[in-house]
Write an enzyme that holds these catalytic residues in place. Sequence first.
Site, PDB file in Angstrom:
ATOM      1  N   GLN A   1     -68.210 -84.468   3.698  1.00  0.00           N
ATOM      2  CA  GLN A   1     -67.572 -85.574   3.632  1.00  0.00           C
ATOM      3  C   GLN A   1     -66.785 -85.930   2.426  1.00  0.00           C
ATOM      4  O   GLN A   1     -65.469 -86.349   2.477  1.00  0.00           O
ATOM      5  CB  GLN A   1     -68.423 -86.784   4.002  1.00  0.00           C
ATOM      6  CG  GLN A   1     -69.533 -87.080   4.986  1.00  0.00           C
ATOM      7  CD  GLN A   1     -70.665 -86.417   5.606  1.00  0.00           C
ATOM      8  OE1 GLN A   1     -70.607 -85.197   4.700  1.00  0.00           O
ATOM      9  NE2 GLN A   1     -71.729 -86.979   6.164  1.00  0.00           N
TER      10      GLN A   1
ATOM     11  N   ASP B   1     -77.492 -96.201   1.872  1.00  0.00           N
ATOM     12  CA  ASP B   1     -77.097 -95.997   2.794  1.00  0.00           C
ATOM     13  C   ASP B   1     -78.470 -97.069   3.498  1.00  0.00           C
ATOM     14  O   ASP B   1     -78.780 -97.927   4.226  1.00  0.00           O
ATOM     15  CB  ASP B   1     -77.900 -95.111   3.840  1.00  0.00           C
ATOM     16  CG  ASP B   1     -76.481 -93.887   3.761  1.00  0.00           C
ATOM     17  OD1 ASP B   1     -76.129 -93.378   2.799  1.00  0.00           O
ATOM     18  OD2 ASP B   1     -75.741 -94.688   4.557  1.00  0.00           O
TER      19      ASP B   1
ATOM     20  N   ALA C   1     -72.699 -96.727   5.874  1.00  0.00           N
ATOM     21  CA  ALA C   1     -73.507 -97.434   6.313  1.00  0.00           C
ATOM     22  C   ALA C   1     -72.444 -98.749   6.834  1.00  0.00           C
ATOM     23  O   ALA C   1     -73.043 -99.612   7.446  1.00  0.00           O
ATOM     24  CB  ALA C   1     -74.553 -97.543   4.712  1.00  0.00           C
TER      25      ALA C   1
HETATM   26  O1  MRU Z   1     -73.693 -90.047   7.495  1.00  0.00           O
HETATM   27  P1  MRU Z   1     -72.744 -90.474   6.801  1.00  0.00           P
HETATM   28  O2  MRU Z   1     -71.374 -89.914   6.672  1.00  0.00           O
HETATM   29  O3  MRU Z   1     -72.381 -91.746   7.552  1.00  0.00           O
HETATM   30  O4  MRU Z   1     -72.959 -91.296   4.870  1.00  0.00           O
HETATM   31  C1  MRU Z   1     -73.139 -92.272   4.681  1.00  0.00           C
HETATM   32  C2  MRU Z   1     -72.258 -92.365   2.971  1.00  0.00           C
HETATM   33  O5  MRU Z   1     -71.312 -92.377   3.455  1.00  0.00           O
HETATM   34  C3  MRU Z   1     -73.110 -91.807   2.186  1.00  0.00           C
HETATM   35  O6  MRU Z   1     -73.988 -92.057   2.427  1.00  0.00           O
HETATM   36  C4  MRU Z   1     -72.115 -92.928   2.030  1.00  0.00           C
HETATM   37  O7  MRU Z   1     -72.286 -92.735   0.151  1.00  0.00           O
HETATM   38  C5  MRU Z   1     -72.565 -94.372   1.740  1.00  0.00           C
HETATM   39  S1  MRU Z   1     -72.273 -95.417   2.490  1.00  0.00           S
HETATM   40  C6  MRU Z   1     -71.001 -95.975   2.006  1.00  0.00           C
END
Ligand code: MRU
Length: 340
Positions: free
Chosen positions: A197, A238, A55
């Site tokens: 991830q 997010d 995010a």
């Molecule tokens: O789909 P992504 O990899 O962009 O996901 C967002 C995230 O990295 C996670 O949801 C995260 O825990 C929050 S952003 C620090």
Amino acid sequence: MTSIPQPEALRPVSWAGTAVRLLDQNRLPHEEVYVLLADWRDVASAIRDMTVRGAPAIGVAAAYGLALAAKDAPDASFDSDFEAACREMDSARPTAVNLSWGVRRMRAAAKGLSPAEARVRLLDEACAIEREDIEINRAMGHHGATLLRDGDTVLTHCNAGALATAGFGTALGVLRAARELGKTIRLFADETRPRLQGLRLTAWEMMRDGFDVTVIPDGASGSLMKRGLVSAVLVGADRIAANGDAANKIGTYNLAVVAQRHGVPFYAVAPVSTIDASLSDGDAIPIEERSPTEITWISGQSIGPDDVKVWNPAFDVTPAELITAIVTERGVHRPPYLFT
Ligand code: MRU
């Protein structure tokens, strides 16, 4: 206290003079490749295809993308071209509100300026957003570290580290800050299906910094907590609604339910820019649905029956009642959450 030599801090999104420089997260962990993007449309694509993800990181990348859009917009059509770029950037991914926050901040920065003034001002603003993000993460780390004791074991989901931000990280920044205070913290990381991830990014970034990391399949978190092996769950977010309901990577909700079952504290760590106080609760948070092939294909190989039906939501919403505390740069917030 033993001091561990640290590698250079990760800078996944930065400015490189005439272009934005992104660490290509789709090629990690086996290749550490930076791409230089000088066209704002390529920045929007990089957000869509997750070359840059997380995010806060996509908020920073969008800001640099808009500085590039301003550079290219002719004086005669500056306002309409810049607005079209803002709209396209804003729609690149729907769930993380930091993206719209970054776009809004850039729009406000350009307001009332001539094209020439706006071009200078917008690049300054994007650089400020990047710099502030790292400062904010350090502040969150400092607050969050008070929640951990020396010897604790943390379970996390997805990647909420330096890679998801301009640097230092949100949930994983708390581990870095705790270590700066002399605390030894072990980390378990959910692999985080389907984009992995946790395995590809969290494990790579934290091992690079010398942390003790163990990856588990997503479904193992219940057994791990039942065995008493988790002191706290720490995740990013997010988008957080006014009542504290928090959207995060799909699977986070399951983790929160299991954490409550086993009396394990569940903390969400996110900057104030992730709070969307216009939403009273999490029901209205838009949830991104991604391609079925993220589920049915692995490494370019189809692994499921042809034409199988797939539902692939990228995020879920954890109700506030399951969240022990939310950490922002302002401090540790406890329920009831009343964000304004
Ligand atoms: O789909 P992504 O990899 O962009 O996901 C967002 C995230 O990295 C996670 O949801 C995260 O825990 C929050 S952003 C620090």
